[in-house]
Design an enzyme around this catalytic site. Structure first.
Site, PDB file in Angstrom:
ATOM      1  N   SER A 212      26.403 -34.524 -10.728  1.00 49.83           N
ATOM      2  CA  SER A 212      25.827 -33.174 -10.591  1.00 49.83           C
ATOM      3  C   SER A 212      26.163 -32.304 -11.794  1.00 49.83           C
ATOM      4  O   SER A 212      27.153 -32.536 -12.487  1.00 49.83           O
ATOM      5  CB  SER A 212      26.367 -32.488  -9.339  1.00 49.83           C
ATOM      6  OG  SER A 212      26.146 -33.274  -8.208  1.00 49.83           O
TER       7      SER A 212
HETATM    8  N1  SAH Z   1      30.460 -36.245  -7.084  1.00 48.34           N
HETATM    9  C1  SAH Z   1      29.855 -37.344  -7.767  1.00 48.34           C
HETATM   10  C2  SAH Z   1      28.366 -37.284  -7.659  1.00 48.34           C
HETATM   11  C3  SAH Z   1      27.867 -38.552  -7.140  1.00 48.34           C
HETATM   12  S1  SAH Z   1      26.182 -38.552  -6.650  1.00 48.34           S
HETATM   13  C4  SAH Z   1      30.319 -37.370  -9.202  1.00 48.34           C
HETATM   14  O1  SAH Z   1      31.104 -36.490  -9.577  1.00 48.34           O
HETATM   15  O2  SAH Z   1      29.946 -38.268  -9.952  1.00 48.34           O
HETATM   16  C5  SAH Z   1      26.336 -38.863  -4.938  1.00 48.34           C
HETATM   17  C6  SAH Z   1      27.034 -40.116  -4.538  1.00 48.34           C
HETATM   18  O3  SAH Z   1      26.994 -40.182  -3.116  1.00 48.34           O
HETATM   19  C7  SAH Z   1      26.403 -41.404  -5.041  1.00 48.34           C
HETATM   20  O4  SAH Z   1      27.360 -42.148  -5.740  1.00 48.34           O
HETATM   21  C8  SAH Z   1      25.952 -42.123  -3.767  1.00 48.34           C
HETATM   22  O5  SAH Z   1      26.074 -43.528  -3.830  1.00 48.34           O
HETATM   23  C9  SAH Z   1      26.910 -41.529  -2.750  1.00 48.34           C
HETATM   24  N2  SAH Z   1      26.474 -41.637  -1.352  1.00 48.34           N
HETATM   25  C10 SAH Z   1      25.242 -41.451  -0.828  1.00 48.34           C
HETATM   26  N3  SAH Z   1      25.252 -41.639   0.507  1.00 48.34           N
HETATM   27  C11 SAH Z   1      26.541 -41.945   0.843  1.00 48.34           C
HETATM   28  C12 SAH Z   1      27.214 -42.268   2.067  1.00 48.34           C
HETATM   29  N4  SAH Z   1      26.579 -42.305   3.249  1.00 48.34           N
HETATM   30  N5  SAH Z   1      28.527 -42.519   2.019  1.00 48.34           N
HETATM   31  C13 SAH Z   1      29.222 -42.486   0.849  1.00 48.34           C
HETATM   32  N6  SAH Z   1      28.653 -42.201  -0.337  1.00 48.34           N
HETATM   33  C14 SAH Z   1      27.330 -41.938  -0.344  1.00 48.34           C
END
Ligand code: SAH
Length: 218
Positions: free
Chosen positions: A65
């Site tokens: 993000s």
């Molecule tokens: N905060 C992260 C942003 C990652 S984007 C950063 O700093 O890089 C969102 C993430 O949520 C992705 O890696 C995706 O795989 C994960 N995600 C989506 N659905 C999920 C679920 N049900 N449980 C755990 N992770 C999930």
């Protein structure tokens, strides 16, 4: 192309200034952004963009993000709970936000459904000298009951609605910041649980996150 060490430091300094201009005035949040080298959470070819206020790809069709979006979520959380004990993060992704959280609370519990992402995070955070985190490869819809309750729950992926497990695992007096589907788009929802266990929720921003998907991969 990678920036030199000094260039990264300068760029990070500028980013913190930009966050301030955008209304981030919580000093602990600003300091966390200053402490965590965002370029170390991004593949080398994209590192020269690490300190721009942009969304960046982290592989597996997922994105990191924008810093201003992460800062906004963290600032809202800390406005309710200034010194959180346990924080549950849904979606470790690159581990960048996990790293920020290690500076802001006693311990972060972070769940990621994609094995390939989950596996990178431990080493990244340890390299930075952080120890106050636990990672789990699993489905974040279930939360992480073993370590509940959490004074802050923060989601980096957009769910259709507020999962019951998160409500159950939120401590009285705690706060949850999560993107949620709303009509054709998304909204950033803030849910507060009072000391009697009553919930109050409000929309605090619009949002644009990857979807929160059920099950784990890999
Ligand atoms: N905060 C992260 C942003 C990652 S984007 C950063 O700093 O890089 C969102 C993430 O949520 C992705 O890696 C995706 O795989 C994960 N995600 C989506 N659905 C999920 C679920 N049900 N449980 C755990 N992770 C999930």
């Amino acid at each position: 192309m990678a920036l030199s060490r000094d260039a990264n430091t300068e760029a990070r300094h500028r980013l913190v200034g930009q966050l301030q201009e955008q209304g981030i005035d919580n000093l602990r949040v600003l300091d966390a952004f200053w402490q965590v080298p965002r370029h170390q959470f991004i593949e080398p070819a994209l590192q020269f963009r690490a300190y721009e206020d942009v969304t960046l790809p982290i592989g597996f069709q997922q994105t990191l993000s924008r810093p201003s979006v992460v800062a906004f979520q963290l600032q809202r959380a800390l406005a309710r709970v200034p010194t959180p004990r346990f924080v549950l993060e849904i979606g470790s992704g690159s581990g960048y936000q996990t790293a920020l959280l290690t500076h802001l609370c006693l311990r972060v519990y972070s769940v990621e459904r994609i094995a390939g992402l989950h596996q990178q995070v431990d080493e990244r955070l340890r390299r930075l000298g952080q120890r106050n985190f636990r990672l789990r490869h699993g489905d974040g819809f279930e939360g992480w009951a073993q370590h509940a309750p959490y004074s802050v729950i923060i989601a980096a992926a957009c769910a259709p609605d507020v999962p019951q497990a998160w409500i159950d695992q939120l401590a009285p007096g705690g706060v949850m910041l999560m993107p949620v589907e709303q009509g054709q788009g998304q909204a950033m929802l803030e849910v507060h649980k009072d000391l009697e266990g009553n919930l109050n929720s409000m929309i605090v921003n619009d949002a644009s996150f990857v979807p929160c998907l059920p099950g784990k991969v890999g």
